[in-house]
Design an enzyme around this catalytic site. Structure first.
Site, PDB file in Angstrom:
ATOM      1  N   GLU A 208       0.878  -1.177   0.000  1.00 22.28           N
ATOM      2  CA  GLU A 208       0.000   0.000   0.000  1.00 22.28           C
ATOM      3  C   GLU A 208       0.907   1.215   0.000  1.00 22.28           C
ATOM      4  OE1 GLU A 208      -3.338   0.112  -0.041  1.00 22.28           O
ATOM      5  OE2 GLU A 208      -3.712  -2.039   0.061  1.00 22.28           O
ATOM      6  N   CYS A 242      -2.245   9.427   2.672  1.00 19.30           N
ATOM      7  CA  CYS A 242      -1.776   8.854   1.395  1.00 19.30           C
ATOM      8  C   CYS A 242      -2.690   9.193   0.227  1.00 19.30           C
ATOM      9  CB  CYS A 242      -1.637   7.344   1.525  1.00 19.30           C
ATOM     10  SG  CYS A 242      -3.155   6.552   2.071  1.00 19.30           S
TER      11      CYS A 242
HETATM   12  P1  NAD Z   1       8.171   4.809   4.954  1.00 21.11           P
HETATM   13  O1  NAD Z   1       8.183   4.017   3.713  1.00 21.11           O
HETATM   14  O2  NAD Z   1       9.300   5.744   5.212  1.00 21.11           O
HETATM   15  O3  NAD Z   1       8.096   3.856   6.226  1.00 21.11           O
HETATM   16  C1  NAD Z   1       7.140   2.822   6.351  1.00 21.11           C
HETATM   17  C2  NAD Z   1       7.696   1.715   7.202  1.00 21.11           C
HETATM   18  O4  NAD Z   1       8.846   1.181   6.572  1.00 21.11           O
HETATM   19  C3  NAD Z   1       8.118   2.131   8.605  1.00 21.11           C
HETATM   20  O5  NAD Z   1       7.622   1.193   9.535  1.00 21.11           O
HETATM   21  C4  NAD Z   1       9.632   2.087   8.575  1.00 21.11           C
HETATM   22  O6  NAD Z   1      10.185   1.628   9.774  1.00 21.11           O
HETATM   23  C5  NAD Z   1       9.938   1.089   7.478  1.00 21.11           C
HETATM   24  N1  NAD Z   1      11.186   1.401   6.765  1.00 21.11           N
HETATM   25  C6  NAD Z   1      11.672   2.630   6.472  1.00 21.11           C
HETATM   26  N2  NAD Z   1      12.835   2.518   5.788  1.00 21.11           N
HETATM   27  C7  NAD Z   1      13.072   1.203   5.644  1.00 21.11           C
HETATM   28  C8  NAD Z   1      14.130   0.436   5.045  1.00 21.11           C
HETATM   29  N3  NAD Z   1      15.152   1.030   4.447  1.00 21.11           N
HETATM   30  N4  NAD Z   1      14.039  -0.916   5.092  1.00 21.11           N
HETATM   31  C9  NAD Z   1      13.009  -1.512   5.698  1.00 21.11           C
HETATM   32  N5  NAD Z   1      12.003  -0.843   6.286  1.00 21.11           N
HETATM   33  C10 NAD Z   1      12.032   0.480   6.274  1.00 21.11           C
HETATM   34  O7  NAD Z   1       6.784   5.585   4.963  1.00 21.11           O
HETATM   35  P2  NAD Z   1       6.266   6.712   5.961  1.00 21.11           P
HETATM   36  O8  NAD Z   1       7.090   7.942   5.759  1.00 21.11           O
HETATM   37  O9  NAD Z   1       6.087   6.185   7.326  1.00 21.11           O
HETATM   38  O10 NAD Z   1       4.789   6.937   5.370  1.00 21.11           O
HETATM   39  C11 NAD Z   1       4.534   7.820   4.323  1.00 21.11           C
HETATM   40  C12 NAD Z   1       4.349   7.103   3.007  1.00 21.11           C
HETATM   41  O11 NAD Z   1       3.411   6.044   3.134  1.00 21.11           O
HETATM   42  C13 NAD Z   1       3.766   8.010   1.927  1.00 21.11           C
HETATM   43  O12 NAD Z   1       4.397   7.729   0.714  1.00 21.11           O
HETATM   44  C14 NAD Z   1       2.306   7.606   1.891  1.00 21.11           C
HETATM   45  O13 NAD Z   1       1.671   7.889   0.669  1.00 21.11           O
HETATM   46  C15 NAD Z   1       2.390   6.145   2.153  1.00 21.11           C
HETATM   47  N6  NAD Z   1       1.136   5.661   2.691  1.00 21.11           N
HETATM   48  C16 NAD Z   1       0.368   4.835   1.930  1.00 21.11           C
HETATM   49  C17 NAD Z   1      -0.864   4.392   2.419  1.00 21.11           C
HETATM   50  C18 NAD Z   1      -1.750   3.503   1.607  1.00 21.11           C
HETATM   51  O14 NAD Z   1      -2.730   3.020   2.163  1.00 21.11           O
HETATM   52  N7  NAD Z   1      -1.474   3.252   0.349  1.00 21.11           N
HETATM   53  C19 NAD Z   1      -1.276   4.786   3.685  1.00 21.11           C
HETATM   54  C20 NAD Z   1      -0.463   5.607   4.429  1.00 21.11           C
HETATM   55  C21 NAD Z   1       0.759   6.031   3.942  1.00 21.11           C
END
Ligand code: NAD
Length: 451
Positions: A208, A242
């Site tokens: 997602e 998002c």
């Molecule tokens: P992110 O991708 O930075 O982090 C998400 C998760 O991934 C966190 O738990 C983090 O610990 C982990 N993570 C971060 N870097 C990592 C790595 N290098 N290796 C493994 N895991 C890692 O996202 P965010 O900043 O928390 O959220 C914002 C993003 O999420 C935006 O792009 C938003 O559009 C998207 N989002 C999508 C939905 C949806 O339903 N499609 C919902 C909410 C947010």
């Protein structure tokens, strides 16, 4: 520790204890009680982490998940039921079935913006489907992360459900194991890392992700209603949603009138900022303020790094060349671009990644048909924003760069289930038609029946 937890959950799943209806129902009820009896604490944590008002915290996180868990409880029996399907005529004396079975041990990784909802909502699907689950909430909303860890780990046996906390290095270690499904919500960049790691074990994924979700307003749209629904969808959670309208594409003929009502609506909705959320941390605050071109700010423009507040901001005269159009904004900055013909918008959007959401404001049915018929996007709305996410009868998810797979309501159950298809053949008759030796007569019959 992760290694032993993973093994413990796999072993527990193999006992088949998570499979019976009674077990799943009891556990979903436990989850419901956990949410209900801690709603104030959850709302308090969300206030600390993201400045969420009680109204936003309830509607988008606590109430949202309560509604889902109630729906799962009500529908569980029907979802779990083995379903008989039709059988082709050439399979004589046979019945065919689809039997949902849990996938096994699943990993759920959440983002920071709806830190409670986006861990619990997929968990409801995983539990209804009869899996064990390891949960990894985002490390940035500290108060919610700690609360989710405590509540879940106090409520459930770790062999069944367990929260693991930590930064991305912990997530990386978690991803080293061969789960039966990985459900990831977050950025497209990290989604790619998750997908690569999952591929090593052929683990199925739901991703997602995010992207730039456009909102198109044509000259037939009622501007006041459009402005209200856009301001609501854009600025809820300080733009950290998002599926928030990332930017506006408005028909040139109504642009000035639209900006005027947009400003009036923002003034009306946010007379003071006690209900307006804050940005999660300095890194995101700096990322957001660096994409603002002060010469194009048409409304707002202030920001306070100490309190991490950026009040609603509108940018006018924006083009694709502006920094604000280069990446997903994910904050309370609303750029406005103009267009002359809807065909130009369609060809521009086709030249970019498929967005997670698209919103169209129009009274013109031909425009609606054209936009929805020719553009691909995860989901969306005509004359509204966001609301498709809160209808559990709709599949929710992205397409292309905005994601893989869907969930919500029954779709969550199917996402976390393997649909086992099988046939059951009667024993009393065994016509020799399918068996060798394959005579000319058998072949002629097969060619007549099987087509
Ligand atoms: P992110 O991708 O930075 O982090 C998400 C998760 O991934 C966190 O738990 C983090 O610990 C982990 N993570 C971060 N870097 C990592 C790595 N290098 N290796 C493994 N895991 C890692 O996202 P965010 O900043 O928390 O959220 C914002 C993003 O999420 C935006 O792009 C938003 O559009 C998207 N989002 C999508 C939905 C949806 O339903 N499609 C919902 C909410 C947010």
């Amino acid at each position: 520790m992760i290694e032993s937890l993973f093994k413990e959950q796999k072993a527990y799943f193999k006992t088949d204890q998570t499979k019976p209806y009674a077990f799943r129902l009891e556990m979903l009820k436990k989850l419901k009680t956990m949410i209900e009896s801690n709603s104030e604490a959850i709302e308090g944590a969300l206030k600390i982490d993201l400045g969420k008002s009680p109204f936003e915290a309830y509607t988008t996180e606590v109430g949202f998940t309560l509604h889902s868990v109630n729906m799962a409880i009500r529908n569980l029996k029907g979802w779990m039921r083995k379903k008989r399907v039709r059988t082709p005529i050439y399979q004589l004396f046979t019945r065919s079935y689809v039997m949902p079975e849990p996938k096994g041990t699943v990993l759920i990784i959440g983002p920071y913006n709806y830190p409670f909802q986006l861990i619990i909502e997929p968990l409801i699907g995983a539990m209804a489907a009869g899996n064990t689950a390891i949960l990894k909430p985002s490390e940035f909303p500290k108060a919610t992360e700690a609360l989710v860890e405590r509540l879940i780990n106090e409520t459930f046996d770790p062999a069944y459900i367990k929260v693991i906390t930590g930064d991305h290095t912990v997530t990386s270690k978690l991803l080293d194991h061969p789960y039966d499904h990985i459900f990831f919500t977050g950025s497209t960049r990290v989604g790619q890392i998750v997908y690569e790691k999952a591929a090593k074990h052929l683990t199925p994924v739901t991703l997602e992700l995010g992207g730039k979700s456009p909102t198109i307003i044509d000259e037939t749209a009622p501007l006041k209603v459009a402005a209200r629904r856009i301001v609501f969808g854009k600025f809820i959670n300080a733009g950290q949603t998002c599926i928030a309208p990332d930017y506006i594409y408005v028909q040139e003929t109504v642009k000035d009138a639209f900006i005027k009502v947009l400003k009036e609506t923002i003034n009306q909705f946010y007379p003071d900022d006690h209900t307006f959320g804050s940005i999660i941390n300095e890194r995101h605050f700096d990322r957001l303020t660096s994409m603002i071109d002060p010469s194009k700010v048409a409304y707002g423009g202030q920001s306070d790094r100490k309190t991490l507040h950026i009040p609603p901001m509108v940018m006018d005269h924006v083009t694709r060349a502006d920094d604000v159009m280069k990446e997903e904004i994910f904050g309370p900055i609303l750029p406005v671009m103009t267009y002359q013909s809807i065909d130009d918008v369609i060809s521009d959007l086709k030249a970019h990644e498929k967005p997670l959401a698209l919103y169209l404001f129009t009274k013109d049915k031909a425009v609606e048909k054209k936009v929805f018929g020719s553009l691909s996007f995860g989901g969306g709305a005509v004359n509204d924003t966001l609301m498709h996410v809160s209808n559990p009868y709709l599949p929710f998810g992205g397409v292309g760069a905005s994601g893989i797979g869907t969930y919500h309501g029954k779709y969550s159950f199917t996402t976390f289930s393997h649909m086992k298809g099988y046939v059951k053949k009667r024993l009393f008759a065994d016509p020799p038609i399918a068996y060798p030796p394959y005579t000319k007569a058998k072949e002629a019959l097969v060619r007549r029946v099987m087509r």
